[in-house]
Design a protein around this motif. Structure first.
Motif, PDB file in Angstrom:
ATOM      1  N   LEU A  12       0.834  -1.205   0.000  1.00 26.21           N
ATOM      2  CA  LEU A  12       0.000   0.000   0.000  1.00 26.21           C
ATOM      3  C   LEU A  12       0.865   1.250   0.000  1.00 26.21           C
ATOM      4  CD1 LEU A  12      -2.945   1.068   0.236  1.00 26.21           C
ATOM      5  CD2 LEU A  12      -2.551   1.196   2.694  1.00 26.21           C
ATOM      6  N   GLN A  13       0.690   2.085  -1.034  1.00 30.48           N
ATOM      7  CA  GLN A  13       1.453   3.326  -1.141  1.00 30.48           C
ATOM      8  C   GLN A  13       0.619   4.543  -0.762  1.00 30.48           C
ATOM      9  OE1 GLN A  13       3.270   3.617  -5.012  1.00 30.48           O
ATOM     10  NE2 GLN A  13       4.145   1.582  -4.857  1.00 30.48           N
ATOM     11  N   SER A  14      -0.658   4.513  -1.144  1.00 29.47           N
ATOM     12  CA  SER A  14      -1.550   5.633  -0.855  1.00 29.47           C
ATOM     13  C   SER A  14      -2.993   5.139  -0.884  1.00 29.47           C
ATOM     14  CB  SER A  14      -1.357   6.768  -1.866  1.00 29.47           C
ATOM     15  OG  SER A  14      -1.721   6.330  -3.167  1.00 29.47           O
ATOM     16  N   VAL A  15      -3.886   5.979  -0.366  1.00 30.07           N
ATOM     17  CA  VAL A  15      -5.312   5.661  -0.326  1.00 30.07           C
ATOM     18  C   VAL A  15      -6.054   6.834  -0.974  1.00 30.07           C
ATOM     19  CG1 VAL A  15      -7.295   5.142   1.137  1.00 30.07           C
ATOM     20  CG2 VAL A  15      -5.021   4.338   1.803  1.00 30.07           C
ATOM     21  N   PRO A  16      -6.699   6.610  -2.133  1.00 29.57           N
ATOM     22  CA  PRO A  16      -7.415   7.704  -2.787  1.00 29.57           C
ATOM     23  C   PRO A  16      -8.466   8.329  -1.862  1.00 29.57           C
ATOM     24  CG  PRO A  16      -7.291   5.791  -4.235  1.00 29.57           C
ATOM     25  CD  PRO A  16      -6.806   5.357  -2.876  1.00 29.57           C
ATOM     26  N   ASN A  17      -8.553   9.623  -1.898  1.00 26.04           N
ATOM     27  CA  ASN A  17      -9.550  10.396  -1.144  1.00 26.04           C
ATOM     28  C   ASN A  17      -9.463  10.236   0.367  1.00 26.04           C
ATOM     29  OD1 ASN A  17     -10.792  11.670  -3.393  1.00 26.04           O
ATOM     30  ND2 ASN A  17     -11.799   9.739  -3.877  1.00 26.04           N
ATOM     31  N   ILE A  18      -8.341   9.804   0.890  1.00 24.55           N
ATOM     32  CA  ILE A  18      -8.207   9.626   2.339  1.00 24.55           C
ATOM     33  C   ILE A  18      -8.363  10.967   3.074  1.00 24.55           C
ATOM     34  CG2 ILE A  18      -5.693   9.875   2.488  1.00 24.55           C
ATOM     35  CD1 ILE A  18      -5.773   7.510   4.525  1.00 24.55           C
ATOM     36  N   GLN A  19      -8.046  12.057   2.394  1.00 25.48           N
ATOM     37  CA  GLN A  19      -8.181  13.381   3.006  1.00 25.48           C
ATOM     38  C   GLN A  19      -9.635  13.719   3.336  1.00 25.48           C
ATOM     39  OE1 GLN A  19      -5.605  14.926   4.007  1.00 25.48           O
ATOM     40  NE2 GLN A  19      -3.987  14.121   2.740  1.00 25.48           N
ATOM     41  N   LYS A  20     -10.561  13.047   2.681  1.00 28.93           N
ATOM     42  CA  LYS A  20     -11.992  13.343   2.852  1.00 28.93           C
ATOM     43  C   LYS A  20     -12.683  12.429   3.857  1.00 28.93           C
ATOM     44  CE  LYS A  20     -12.340  15.083  -1.853  1.00 28.93           C
ATOM     45  NZ  LYS A  20     -12.960  14.891  -3.169  1.00 28.93           N
ATOM     46  N   TRP A  21     -11.933  11.523   4.476  1.00 26.59           N
ATOM     47  CA  TRP A  21     -12.552  10.619   5.441  1.00 26.59           C
ATOM     48  C   TRP A  21     -13.134  11.412   6.606  1.00 26.59           C
ATOM     49  CZ3 TRP A  21      -9.068   5.744   6.463  1.00 26.59           C
ATOM     50  CH2 TRP A  21      -8.967   5.003   5.296  1.00 26.59           C
ATOM     51  N   LEU A  49      -1.598  13.212   5.639  1.00 28.86           N
ATOM     52  CA  LEU A  49      -2.979  13.193   6.133  1.00 28.86           C
ATOM     53  C   LEU A  49      -3.352  14.586   6.642  1.00 28.86           C
ATOM     54  CD1 LEU A  49      -3.066   9.763   8.007  1.00 28.86           C
ATOM     55  CD2 LEU A  49      -3.663  10.281   5.650  1.00 28.86           C
ATOM     56  N   GLU A  50      -2.810  15.605   5.995  1.00 27.75           N
ATOM     57  CA  GLU A  50      -3.014  16.983   6.428  1.00 27.75           C
ATOM     58  C   GLU A  50      -4.473  17.406   6.430  1.00 27.75           C
ATOM     59  OE1 GLU A  50      -1.593  19.790   3.085  1.00 27.75           O
ATOM     60  OE2 GLU A  50      -0.917  17.790   2.505  1.00 27.75           O
ATOM     61  N   GLY A  51      -5.316  16.776   5.628  1.00 32.04           N
ATOM     62  CA  GLY A  51      -6.723  17.147   5.548  1.00 32.04           C
ATOM     63  C   GLY A  51      -7.606  16.476   6.582  1.00 32.04           C
ATOM     64  N   TRP A  52      -7.058  15.536   7.323  1.00 30.27           N
ATOM     65  CA  TRP A  52      -7.856  14.858   8.355  1.00 30.27           C
ATOM     66  C   TRP A  52      -8.215  15.827   9.469  1.00 30.27           C
ATOM     67  CZ3 TRP A  52      -6.168   9.350  10.166  1.00 30.27           C
ATOM     68  CH2 TRP A  52      -6.492   8.424   9.174  1.00 30.27           C
ATOM     69  N   VAL A  53      -9.425  15.686   9.960  1.00 32.45           N
ATOM     70  CA  VAL A  53      -9.858  16.458  11.119  1.00 32.45           C
ATOM     71  C   VAL A  53     -10.036  15.467  12.267  1.00 32.45           C
ATOM     72  CG1 VAL A  53     -11.578  18.027  12.059  1.00 32.45           C
ATOM     73  CG2 VAL A  53     -11.039  18.099   9.614  1.00 32.45           C
ATOM     74  N   ILE A  54      -9.132  15.528  13.217  1.00 30.39           N
ATOM     75  CA  ILE A  54      -9.206  14.680  14.408  1.00 30.39           C
ATOM     76  C   ILE A  54     -10.064  15.437  15.413  1.00 30.39           C
ATOM     77  CG2 ILE A  54      -7.886  13.460  16.185  1.00 30.39           C
ATOM     78  CD1 ILE A  54      -7.216  12.588  13.287  1.00 30.39           C
ATOM     79  N   LYS A  55     -11.297  14.992  15.628  1.00 32.44           N
ATOM     80  CA  LYS A  55     -12.242  15.758  16.446  1.00 32.44           C
ATOM     81  C   LYS A  55     -12.473  15.222  17.847  1.00 32.44           C
ATOM     82  CE  LYS A  55     -14.991  18.071  13.000  1.00 32.44           C
ATOM     83  NZ  LYS A  55     -16.338  18.492  12.669  1.00 32.44           N
ATOM     84  N   LYS A  61       3.805  17.904   6.628  1.00 32.58           N
ATOM     85  CA  LYS A  61       2.544  18.422   6.076  1.00 32.58           C
ATOM     86  C   LYS A  61       1.359  17.987   6.939  1.00 32.58           C
ATOM     87  CE  LYS A  61       3.679  18.537   1.146  1.00 32.58           C
ATOM     88  NZ  LYS A  61       3.372  17.916  -0.157  1.00 32.58           N
ATOM     89  N   THR A  62       1.429  16.755   7.417  1.00 30.36           N
ATOM     90  CA  THR A  62       0.371  16.235   8.282  1.00 30.36           C
ATOM     91  C   THR A  62       0.302  17.037   9.576  1.00 30.36           C
ATOM     92  OG1 THR A  62       0.578  14.013   7.334  1.00 30.36           O
ATOM     93  CG2 THR A  62      -0.445  14.176   9.494  1.00 30.36           C
ATOM     94  N   LEU A  63       1.441  17.258  10.217  1.00 27.98           N
ATOM     95  CA  LEU A  63       1.480  18.045  11.451  1.00 27.98           C
ATOM     96  C   LEU A  63       0.972  19.462  11.212  1.00 27.98           C
ATOM     97  CD1 LEU A  63       4.956  16.918  12.863  1.00 27.98           C
ATOM     98  CD2 LEU A  63       2.694  16.222  13.698  1.00 27.98           C
ATOM     99  N   LYS A  64       1.373  20.061  10.103  1.00 28.65           N
ATOM    100  CA  LYS A  64       0.944  21.426   9.756  1.00 28.65           C
ATOM    101  C   LYS A  64      -0.569  21.495   9.583  1.00 28.65           C
ATOM    102  CE  LYS A  64       1.904  25.115   6.391  1.00 28.65           C
ATOM    103  NZ  LYS A  64       0.633  25.446   5.784  1.00 28.65           N
ATOM    104  N   GLY A  65      -1.115  20.550   8.821  1.00 36.69           N
ATOM    105  CA  GLY A  65      -2.559  20.532   8.591  1.00 36.69           C
ATOM    106  C   GLY A  65      -3.344  20.400   9.880  1.00 36.69           C
ATOM    107  N   TRP A  66      -2.888  19.534  10.768  1.00 39.07           N
ATOM    108  CA  TRP A  66      -3.572  19.333  12.047  1.00 39.07           C
ATOM    109  C   TRP A  66      -3.418  20.555  12.946  1.00 39.07           C
ATOM    110  CZ3 TRP A  66      -1.590  13.671  13.058  1.00 39.07           C
ATOM    111  CH2 TRP A  66      -2.250  12.798  12.179  1.00 39.07           C
ATOM    112  N   ALA A  67      -2.247  21.155  12.961  1.00 41.34           N
ATOM    113  CA  ALA A  67      -2.003  22.314  13.822  1.00 41.34           C
ATOM    114  C   ALA A  67      -2.820  23.526  13.367  1.00 41.34           C
ATOM    115  CB  ALA A  67      -0.517  22.660  13.835  1.00 41.34           C
ATOM    116  N   GLU A  68      -2.984  23.688  12.077  1.00 39.86           N
ATOM    117  CA  GLU A  68      -3.685  24.857  11.546  1.00 39.86           C
ATOM    118  C   GLU A  68      -5.204  24.710  11.529  1.00 39.86           C
ATOM    119  OE1 GLU A  68      -1.773  25.555   7.761  1.00 39.86           O
ATOM    120  OE2 GLU A  68      -0.250  26.831   8.709  1.00 39.86           O
TER     121      GLU A  68
END
Length: 141
Positions: free
Chosen positions: A34-43, A65-71, A93-100
């Motif tokens: 497994l290299q990537s998962v399509p549309n994983i940012q929209k989960w 996984l910068e687009g993930w929203v951990i709620k 990028k993942t850390l940046k997306g989550w931090a912002e």
């Protein structure tokens, strides 16, 4: 779900509905192709509180996984990227997306063996200082 599927390649473009799922533990653990998962940012992870070892052992996985929203406050992302090919750039990028993201939960536990670049240090620290995250990772390159 797919744990140990050594030849797994996901090509589906739909977005699975995870809105009622509380655990994604070991979902892709050991999926060595497994290299990537399509549309994983929209989960939608609105109720997911345990994401431990999600990609552990997915030795070719290298996707941000910068687009993930951990709620969920106190969510556990233990060993989420351990033993993957996630680059320091994608980890950063993942850390940046989550931090912002203003919706990112507080008191999350993140552990992994991934390293980050100097440019991501501020985002990692922001998660710790502003969101109360506990982060154990491979440190700065």
């Amino acid at each position: 779900m797919f744990m140990g599927c050594s030849s797994l390649k996901i090509e589906a473009q739909d977005v699975p509905d995870f809105s009622e799922v509380t655990s994604l533990a070991n979902m892709f653990d050991g999926c060595t192709s497994l290299q990537s998962v399509p549309n994983i940012q929209k989960w939608n992870l609105i109720n997911t509180h345990y994401i431990g070892s999600l990609f552990d052992g997915a030795t070719k996985f290298n996707q941000s996984l910068e687009g993930w929203v951990i709620k969920v406050e106190g969510a556990k992302l233990t060993d989420i990227f351990t033993n993957t090919a996630m680059s320091s750039e994608n980890y950063g990028k993942t850390l940046k997306g989550w931090a912002e993201n203003k919706e990112t939960a507080k008191n999350v536990i993140l552990s992994s063996d991934r390293k980050y670049k100097a440019s991501a240090k501020q985002y990692r620290q922001s998660l710790i200082d502003n969101k109360g995250w506990t982060i154990t990772d491979g440190g700065q390159e």
